[in-house]
Structures are given as structure tokens and as C-alpha cells.
Enzyme design. Structure first.
Site, short mmCIF file in Angstrom:
data_model
loop_
_atom_site.label_atom_id
_atom_site.label_comp_id
_atom_site.label_asym_id
_atom_site.label_seq_id
_atom_site.Cartn_x
_atom_site.Cartn_y
_atom_site.Cartn_z
N GLY A 175 0.77 -1.24 0.00
CA GLY A 175 0.00 0.00 0.00
C GLY A 175 0.80 1.29 0.00
O GLY A 175 0.24 2.38 0.17
N ASP A 213 -5.17 -5.85 -5.74
CA ASP A 213 -4.06 -6.81 -5.58
C ASP A 213 -4.66 -8.19 -5.39
O ASP A 213 -5.77 -8.33 -4.86
CB ASP A 213 -3.17 -6.44 -4.38
N LYS A 215 5.47 -1.26 -14.65
CA LYS A 215 6.76 -1.86 -14.26
C LYS A 215 7.04 -3.08 -15.12
O LYS A 215 6.16 -3.92 -15.33
CB LYS A 215 6.73 -2.28 -12.80
#
Ligand code: SAM
Length: 224
Positions: free
Chosen positions: A51, A74, A180
Site C-alpha cells: 500500500g 491486488d 513496471k
């Protein structure tokens, strides 16, 4: 912690400032350089546990009266971390399988999000090609969710041919996307796909990235 188990600078700073992970400094650097999240932004944070990016995203929205929302997803259940306010919510779901229409329904007036962040990664196996392939799979899901298959198909770098309107994305036009990836040939393909569909796409390796890590972030600004 550093790779050797010794607390490093970013770990200590995260503890001092109340961030739940040192990864906060990666998004802080992205924010400092690119200013993607603004007061009122609607942010989708893919792979949000534990988080730290939720904390930075919420801070970047400014005071509560400025509005905005942050939706974190998630595969692990994540509690909304400290320092976040009522604009932040989390959902436990596998991003690879979660229906995109349900994600759209979480955005303001179902109009989509103005910023999509993907810090998703699998646990690293150490087998370079396998890790890069898994990272590319998560990155492609984030890209497809954001811009939709039609935009990817219209990119001159996509081999799959004609447009397919059946999977619209959840990123608003003019919006920004951060993905990413692990350095590899596949990662370079992402840049080739993204450059024509965003005003700008550039690579960043944040200072808080561990020296041993091959992670890099593709920062895509201004979805056309
Ligand atoms: C590096 S962590 C993210 C750290 C986060 N940005 C922060 O600052 O706290 C990567 C996350 O991606 C999540 N993840 C991996 N595969 C996923 C999937 N298919 N769906 C949702 N989350 C996934 C992992 O559970 C993990 O929590």
C-alpha cells in the site's frame, strides 16, 4: 531492507515517514519528475499491496476537498494503509482475470481513470527468461486494460492486424500509464507499442530500485 538484510536509506526513510514500504520512494520520484497525479485525479493502482503507492497517490491528490479517488487492486487482500483518507479503496482480485467492465464501474461516473499505475510483479524465480516473461504478461494486461485492444492493434508495431473495439480500455483520453517491467527484449516491445498511442513514453529506473533488480518503469503520458 537491503539485499544483504541491512536496512538501507530508503527503508529507514520509509519507516521514519510512516510509509508501509520503501517502494513509496519510487512513486515519489515518478511524481516529482512527471507530475502525473493531480488534485482531482482518478487513480487505479494495480498490484497495490502493501500500500505504499496508495499512500503516495492519496497525498498527491491534495486535500480531501480537491476530490479524486484511488482504487487499489491486488491478488492479496490489502487494508487501506495509514495516512490514506476516504478517497482510497482496495479490492482483492487477480488483475489477469478481473472483468474490465467491473473495473470501469469503479471509476467516477464510469468514465475511466485518469492515471493507471502497474507495479505488479510475481515473486522472482531467478530464471531470467521466466521472470521477464511473467513480468511482460502482467505488463501487457495492464496495457490492454488501460488502452484496450483497439489502440494496441492500431499501433504500427502490433502484429495482430485490424482494430478490435470489443475490449475498450479504462484509461481516459489524455490520461497517463505507468508500467513496471523487467529489462528484456519484451520490455522494448512495450515502448514500441506505446510510443504511437501516447504523446510521450519514456523509461525511468527510480533511485530507490535495488541495485540487484532489473526493474524499469515505462512512463506513458497523454493517451491519444
Ligand atoms: C512490488 S509489489 C507492489 C508494491 C506496491 N506498489 C507498494 O508500493 O506497496 C507487487 C504486487 O503485485 C501483486 N500482483 C502480482 N500479480 C498480480 C495479479 N495477477 N493481480 C493482482 N496483483 C498482482 C503482488 O501480489 C504484489 O503485492
Amino acid at each position: 531492507m537491503s539485499g544483504a538484510g541491512v536496512p538501507d536509506f530508503f527503508y529507514r526513510e520509509a519507516q521514519r515517514l510512516g510509509y508501509v514500504a520503501r517502494s513509496a520512494f519510487k512513486l515519489l520520484q515518478i511524481q516529482k519528475q512527471y507530475k502525473l497525479i493531480k488534485p482531482g485525479s482518478s487513480v487505479l493502482d494495480l498490484g497495490c499491496a502493501p500500500g505504499a503507492w496508495l499512500q503516495v497517490a492519496c497525498q498527491s491528490l491534495g486535500p480531501l476537498r480537491s476530490g479524486g479517488i484511488v482504487v487499489g487492486m491486488d491478488i492479496k487482500k490489502v487494508k487501506v494503509p495509514p495516512q490514506c483518507d476516504s478517497r482510497v479503496q482496495t479490492i482483492a482480485a487477480d488483475v489477469l482475470n478481473f472483468p474490465r467492465q467491473k473495473i470501469r464501474e469503479l471509476s467516477p461516473q464510469q468514465l475511466g481513470f485518469s492515471v493507471i499505475l502497474s507495479d505488479m510483479c510475481h515473486s522472482v524465480s531467478g530464471i531470467t527468461t521466466r521472470d521477464a516473461a511473467l513480468s511482460a504478461e502482467l505488463g501487457m494486461r495492464a496495457l490492454d486494460l488501460a488502452v484496450g485492444q483497439a489502440a494496441i492493434s492500431q499501433s504500427p508495431n502490433d502484429d495482430d492486424g485490424g482494430p478490435n473495439e470489443s475490449r475498450p480500455g479504462v484509461l481516459r483520453h489524455g490520461g497517463h500509464l505507468v508500467i513496471k517491467l523487467l529489462e528484456s527484449e519484451d520490455a522494448q516491445d512495450f515502448a514500441r507499442i506505446c510510443k504511437p498511442i501516447f504523446n510521450k513514453a519514456s523509461w525511468l529506473r527510480p533511485k530507490a530500485t535495488r541495485p540487484s533488480s532489473r526493474e524499469i518503469y515505462l512512463i506513458c503520458q497523454g493517451f491519444r
